[in-house]
Design a protein around this motif. Structure first.
Motif, PDB file in Angstrom:
ATOM      1  N   GLU A 208       0.823  -1.220   0.000  1.00 18.56           N
ATOM      2  CA  GLU A 208       0.000   0.000   0.000  1.00 18.56           C
ATOM      3  C   GLU A 208       0.852   1.262   0.000  1.00 18.56           C
ATOM      4  O   GLU A 208       0.519   2.263   0.628  1.00 18.56           O
ATOM      5  N   HIS A 209       1.939   1.237  -0.746  1.00 21.89           N
ATOM      6  CA  HIS A 209       2.800   2.413  -0.886  1.00 21.89           C
ATOM      7  C   HIS A 209       2.146   3.445  -1.792  1.00 21.89           C
ATOM      8  O   HIS A 209       1.412   3.089  -2.724  1.00 21.89           O
ATOM      9  N   GLU A 210       2.427   4.707  -1.527  1.00 21.97           N
ATOM     10  CA  GLU A 210       1.975   5.750  -2.432  1.00 21.97           C
ATOM     11  C   GLU A 210       2.928   5.794  -3.623  1.00 21.97           C
ATOM     12  O   GLU A 210       4.164   5.794  -3.445  1.00 21.97           O
ATOM     13  N   LEU A 211       2.382   5.844  -4.822  1.00 20.02           N
ATOM     14  CA  LEU A 211       3.182   5.794  -6.042  1.00 20.02           C
ATOM     15  C   LEU A 211       4.207   6.921  -6.091  1.00 20.02           C
ATOM     16  O   LEU A 211       5.363   6.702  -6.468  1.00 20.02           O
ATOM     17  N   GLN A 212       3.819   8.118  -5.676  1.00 25.60           N
ATOM     18  CA  GLN A 212       4.744   9.245  -5.751  1.00 25.60           C
ATOM     19  C   GLN A 212       5.921   9.067  -4.786  1.00 25.60           C
ATOM     20  O   GLN A 212       7.038   9.522  -5.062  1.00 25.60           O
ATOM     21  N   THR A 213       5.681   8.384  -3.676  1.00 21.56           N
ATOM     22  CA  THR A 213       6.769   8.105  -2.737  1.00 21.56           C
ATOM     23  C   THR A 213       7.762   7.143  -3.361  1.00 21.56           C
ATOM     24  O   THR A 213       8.984   7.344  -3.294  1.00 21.56           O
ATOM     25  N   LEU A 214       7.266   6.090  -4.003  1.00 18.38           N
ATOM     26  CA  LEU A 214       8.152   5.115  -4.638  1.00 18.38           C
ATOM     27  C   LEU A 214       8.940   5.753  -5.777  1.00 18.38           C
ATOM     28  O   LEU A 214      10.132   5.447  -5.974  1.00 18.38           O
ATOM     29  N   GLU A 215       8.302   6.636  -6.520  1.00 19.25           N
ATOM     30  CA  GLU A 215       9.003   7.302  -7.613  1.00 19.25           C
ATOM     31  C   GLU A 215      10.101   8.220  -7.083  1.00 19.25           C
ATOM     32  O   GLU A 215      11.180   8.333  -7.675  1.00 19.25           O
ATOM     33  N   ALA A 216       9.836   8.889  -5.964  1.00 16.93           N
ATOM     34  CA  ALA A 216      10.863   9.750  -5.358  1.00 16.93           C
ATOM     35  C   ALA A 216      12.039   8.907  -4.872  1.00 16.93           C
ATOM     36  O   ALA A 216      13.206   9.308  -4.999  1.00 16.93           O
ATOM     37  N   ILE A 217      11.754   7.720  -4.335  1.00 18.70           N
ATOM     38  CA  ILE A 217      12.819   6.818  -3.890  1.00 18.70           C
ATOM     39  C   ILE A 217      13.635   6.333  -5.078  1.00 18.70           C
ATOM     40  O   ILE A 217      14.872   6.344  -5.049  1.00 18.70           O
TER      41      ILE A 217
END
Length: 427
Positions: A208-217
């Motif tokens: 349940e990660h937020e997509l924008q968080t994963l993209e920033a990582i």
């Protein structure tokens, strides 16, 4: 509750965020237990000198979750110099002055240590360290913290001060960065791993990660290359033994983190997922899971070069990679645990029993693991002195005879006594 809009320009980029202050009263038993004689005296000292003192960070998160915090950190509007003058005037002892340059003073009262840190704002960051200035603005200090659930303060009267919806995220078991994920990460790239650590600690589901968080990582993963191995290892160990570890490690591979944090670039993710299923609920060591990613001992050596793991951790990983197939295959179905107990008895290393336990966890041999937990190491009843009394005097002959008798004793499931074993010498 009140709301406002604020502007941040720490990294030179001006960004606007919506921020709200949420307050509530906490009167839980876990909170009340904190009020020892030492804390009461500390609180009275700050109040007398008209400085604010609040509980900060992880302890607030734990208290709101109904947990008793292991460590309690405090934040204050007083500068380090003001704290030192205040403590000296009150006759309060101060220790561990190493933290003073970061704004932390440690006071010792009634045999307890209290770490108190001045509110800070970052004025410059390089992805590893930050230059800070002291402030009296609680909101600005909260803004510089990594995750919303770690950015709350708790007054000593039980008032919660929450500027970034940390309480709401905690209730919903969400892990989010304060403000811009990219900005928070670029201030300290280790926050990438802290995100995964807290995700495993808080989130109920692995995906349940937020997509924008994963993209920033993903976009900032290379920043981890400049972080010291020791700091990475502290976080990685906690991720690996936390919830959702297999899924989080797989996610870290998919985002391109592995090569920057010492993991094998072509790690055996499928084997790791299999082992994770085996070890769940059996308190595995972190290296038991990470060893599954390694196909060869050379990958363990490279991991050690990057992460600076302990000697015990490295030798455990090497042991698992070496014996995960052969030792288990050599086990006799009828003898059960005996293959492993023989191995322990033949070893000259003190930690072999621990390593064998981890190997059984690795392979999902739960029944044998439970049996090993009840097993008492038997004492071989023969010594060199016994053989010398029988006329065997040369060291070489004594050694060979002891080994012969030891093998006989092992075949008897360690049941033969001294007389029975010595009868083989006489014959």
């Amino acid at each position: 509750m009140w709301s406002t809009i604020f502007r941040s320009s720490v990294t030179g980029k001006t960004r606007w965020y919506w921020r709200s202050l949420f307050t509530m009263q906490l009167k839980s038993s876990e909170f009340q237990v904190l009020f020892t004689d030492g804390l009461n005296e500390l609180a009275e000292t700050f109040k007398k000198n008209q400085y604010e003192l609040r509980i900060a960070g992880g302890a607030v998160r734990d208290l709101l979750s109904g947990k008793q915090p292991e460590d309690v950190d405090f934040a204050t509007t007083a500068t380090p110099d003001e704290m030192k003058r205040m403590f000296q005037a009150a006759g309060i002892r101060m220790i561990n002055n190493k933290g003073e340059k970061h704004g932390t003073i440690t006071a010792r009262l009634h045999n307890e240590n209290f770490e108190v840190t001045t509110l800070r704002v970052d004025v410059q960051t390089d992805g590893r360290h930050a230059e800070v200035e002291f402030t009296t603005d609680w909101q600005k200090d909260a803004e510089r913290r990594d995750l919303t659930i770690n950015s709350m303060f708790l007054g000593l009267d039980g008032t919660l001060y929450d500027y970034f919806k940390g309480y709401e995220d905690l209730q919903n078991r969400k892990v989010r960065f304060v403000g811009s994920a990219e900005q928070r990460i670029q201030e300290d790239y280790l926050r990438i791993l802290r995100y995964f650590r807290f995700y495993g600690k808080v989130a109920p589901k692995p995906d349940e990660h937020e997509l924008q968080t994963l993209e920033a990582i993903r976009a900032n993963s290379s920043g981890l290359a400049a972080i010291s191995g020791e700091r990475i290892w502290v976080e990685l160990k906690k991720i690996v033994i936390g919830h959702h570890a297999a899924q989080l490690l797989e996610m870290m591979y998919s985002l391109g983190l592995a090569r920057y944090i010492g993991l094998p670039s072509e790690g055996n993710v499928d084997e790791m997922k299999r082992v994770w299923q085996n070890v769940k609920g059996h308190s595995p060591k972190a290296m038991t899971i990470l060893a599954a990613l390694c196909r060869r001992s050379e990958e363990i050596e490279r991991m050690d070069l990057r992460l600076k793991v302990s000697k015990e951790e490295k030798t455990l990983a090497l042991f698992l990679v070496k014996y995960r197939q052969d030792l288990c295959k050599n086990g006799d179905q009828q003898d059960g645990l005996k293959t492993f107990t023989d191995f322990i008895l033949d070893s000259r290393e003190l930690d072999t029993r621990m390593k064998v336990s981890e190997l059984l966890k690795y392979q999902g041999e739960h029944a044998l693991l439970a049996e090993l937990g009840q097993w008492t190491v038997p004492r071989f009843p023969i010594s060199g002195h016994d053989l010398r009394k029988m006329g065997i005097t040369t060291g070489k002959e004594i050694g060979a005879t002891l080994q012969k008798l030891r093998n006989i004793w092992k075949k008897s499931h360690y049941q033969m006594d001294k007389e029975e074993l010595l009868s083989y010498v006489q014959s």
